[in-house]
Design an enzyme around this catalytic site. Sequence first.
Site, PDB file in Angstrom:
ATOM      1  N   SER A  63      19.872  40.878   8.199  1.00  0.00           N
ATOM      2  CA  SER A  63      19.571  40.015   7.050  1.00  0.00           C
ATOM      3  C   SER A  63      20.144  40.659   5.799  1.00  0.00           C
ATOM      4  O   SER A  63      20.123  41.893   5.665  1.00  0.00           O
ATOM      5  CB  SER A  63      18.059  39.867   6.885  1.00  0.00           C
ATOM      6  OG  SER A  63      17.771  39.347   5.608  1.00  0.00           O
TER       7      SER A  63
ATOM      8  N   TYR B  94       9.586  42.832   7.567  1.00  0.00           N
ATOM      9  CA  TYR B  94      10.801  42.128   8.022  1.00  0.00           C
ATOM     10  C   TYR B  94      12.058  42.915   7.643  1.00  0.00           C
ATOM     11  O   TYR B  94      12.922  43.196   8.486  1.00  0.00           O
ATOM     12  CB  TYR B  94      10.834  40.731   7.388  1.00  0.00           C
ATOM     13  CG  TYR B  94      12.059  39.918   7.707  1.00  0.00           C
ATOM     14  CD1 TYR B  94      12.196  39.301   8.936  1.00  0.00           C
ATOM     15  CD2 TYR B  94      13.083  39.757   6.764  1.00  0.00           C
ATOM     16  CE1 TYR B  94      13.326  38.538   9.233  1.00  0.00           C
ATOM     17  CE2 TYR B  94      14.209  38.999   7.052  1.00  0.00           C
ATOM     18  CZ  TYR B  94      14.329  38.395   8.284  1.00  0.00           C
ATOM     19  OH  TYR B  94      15.445  37.646   8.578  1.00  0.00           O
TER      20      TYR B  94
END
Length: 276
Positions: free
Chosen positions: A171, A184
């Site tokens: 990400s 995350y």
Amino acid sequence: MPLTATTVEQKKRSEEEKRGMTMPLEGRVAIVTGASRGIGREIALHLAEKGAKVVVNYSSNQGPAEEVASAINNLASSGDGVRAIVCKADVAEPSQVAQLFDTAEHAFGPLHIVVNNAGVTDSKYPTLAQTSDEDWDRIFQVNCKGAFLCSREAAKRVVRGGGGRIINMSSSLVGMPIPGFGAYTASKAAMEMMTRILAQELRGTKITANCVAPGAVATDLFLAGRSKAAVEAVAESSPFERLGKVEDVAPVVAFLASDQGEWVNGQVVRVNGGRV
Ligand code: NAP
């Protein structure tokens, strides 16, 4: 004018070259984890359009996964029988991961491409201090351990197919310490370093290992729990003043998966429209 042996040979070669450009993944077998929805769905469809046979993995939503496989099997180029199957497996469970890879090899033969795309997020917690043990563990188990388990299987098995590609979905949040995405982002940061080390350790196997790191893409994962205003604010913060689309990400994965992508190894390719 009659065709000579040379012109027939030239015509055949140029047809093969053209096919190589449009179908660079012909003869390749791919597993895409988390391919029932979102980015993984588009990657599965795109790899298939480029000629690959694809195992569409999911963890709970069988219906959408079946639809992805049907769409691939209905492609005009699917003259040679089944080109996609679905396989349920939780990537965080070692025995299910082994079964996923067994199923893929049983259906299509030696593997070449493994895209570790399955992922979960944690936007319900405003801070790390409020994150529960269970949620921290689950996020790391799916995002990081899942990629580790699948990469380990891939390292053992892709080598039998003569080499190939491991592509892990990170990400663009890695590098942006944004409050509310602690577990995350940390799980993706760990995945990036794991991938870079893997690329070194896979020396001599003809397997490359890379990460693709998308920016904000309009999928269930990104949109869940965000207000319209919050979504618009993220879109406006990009130089292109829009969110990413799944179609922005899949061709990058397909390039890395192709022969042309061989010299890209141990890298993190950020696909985020330039948002910083
Ligand atoms: P999504 O729409 O929520 O789809 C997630 C996919 O992962 C689904 O197919 C889901 O399967 C599958 N999955 C979840 N847990 C799984 C497990 N334990 N085992 C196997 N499959 C599992 O997410 P997305 O936005 O497409 O994200 C795909 C990847 O891109 C993720 O790794 C995510 O972190 C990364 N990413 C997304 C964005 C973004 O803005 N969307 C940005 C950067 C990175 P079921 O349908 O069966 O639940």
